[in-house]
Design a protein around this motif. Structure first.
Motif, mmCIF file in Angstrom:
data_model
loop_
_atom_site.group_PDB
_atom_site.id
_atom_site.type_symbol
_atom_site.label_atom_id
_atom_site.label_comp_id
_atom_site.label_asym_id
_atom_site.label_seq_id
_atom_site.Cartn_x
_atom_site.Cartn_y
_atom_site.Cartn_z
ATOM 1 N N SER A 31 4.768 11.381 10.592
ATOM 2 C CA SER A 31 4.360 10.604 11.766
ATOM 3 C C SER A 31 3.131 9.741 11.487
ATOM 4 C CB SER A 31 4.092 11.521 12.949
ATOM 5 O OG SER A 31 3.043 12.417 12.644
ATOM 6 N N HIS A 32 2.272 10.152 10.568
ATOM 7 C CA HIS A 32 1.076 9.357 10.300
ATOM 8 C C HIS A 32 1.413 8.054 9.565
ATOM 9 C CE1 HIS A 32 1.279 11.464 6.424
ATOM 10 N NE2 HIS A 32 0.561 10.472 5.937
ATOM 11 N N SER A 33 2.613 7.947 8.990
ATOM 12 C CA SER A 33 3.014 6.715 8.303
ATOM 13 C C SER A 33 3.032 5.527 9.259
ATOM 14 C CB SER A 33 4.394 6.873 7.671
ATOM 15 O OG SER A 33 4.362 7.822 6.644
ATOM 16 N N ILE A 34 3.534 5.742 10.465
ATOM 17 C CA ILE A 34 3.570 4.667 11.459
ATOM 18 C C ILE A 34 2.152 4.254 11.822
ATOM 19 C CG2 ILE A 34 4.172 4.134 13.858
ATOM 20 C CD1 ILE A 34 6.572 4.092 12.130
ATOM 21 N N LYS A 76 0.819 -1.213 0.000
ATOM 22 C CA LYS A 76 0.000 0.000 0.000
ATOM 23 C C LYS A 76 0.854 1.265 0.000
ATOM 24 C CE LYS A 76 -4.096 -1.901 0.268
ATOM 25 N NZ LYS A 76 -5.122 -1.728 -0.741
ATOM 26 N N GLY A 77 2.182 1.104 0.009
ATOM 27 C CA GLY A 77 3.075 2.256 -0.092
ATOM 28 C C GLY A 77 3.692 2.736 1.203
ATOM 29 N N TYR A 78 3.427 2.082 2.311
ATOM 30 C CA TYR A 78 3.993 2.490 3.606
ATOM 31 C C TYR A 78 5.200 1.619 3.914
ATOM 32 C CZ TYR A 78 -0.370 4.984 4.107
ATOM 33 O OH TYR A 78 -1.425 5.837 3.903
ATOM 34 N N ARG A 79 6.350 2.051 3.415
ATOM 35 C CA ARG A 79 7.584 1.300 3.633
ATOM 36 C C ARG A 79 8.758 2.262 3.694
ATOM 37 N NH1 ARG A 79 5.597 0.040 -1.213
ATOM 38 N NH2 ARG A 79 6.584 0.884 -3.047
#
Length: 63
Positions: A22-25, A13-16
């Motif tokens: 901070s919202h990525s975590i 989904k692109g979160y790497r």
């Protein structure tokens, strides 16, 4: 209790990678919880196929 793997729902989904925002975590966490609650062998196959597809097509989110 879930062992880490090579790929996962958050990664496709692109979160790497490095977490600049901070919202990525938070979104990684939410996707991990979704995966745990909705796990099914076909779900793993979908994640693997999406990973393979991105290897051949490339990914704008990758670096």
């Amino acid at each position: 209790m879930v062992k880490p793997g090579i790929t996962g729902l958050a990664q496709i989904k692109g979160y790497r990678g490095e977490t600049v925002l901070s919202h990525s975590i938070y979104f990684r966490y939410k996707l991990d919880i979704y995966y745990i609650k909705n796990w099914h062998p076909l779900f793993d196959i979908k994640i693997m196929l999406t990973t393979i597809k991105s290897l051949f097509e490339g990914d704008d989110m990758a670096y």
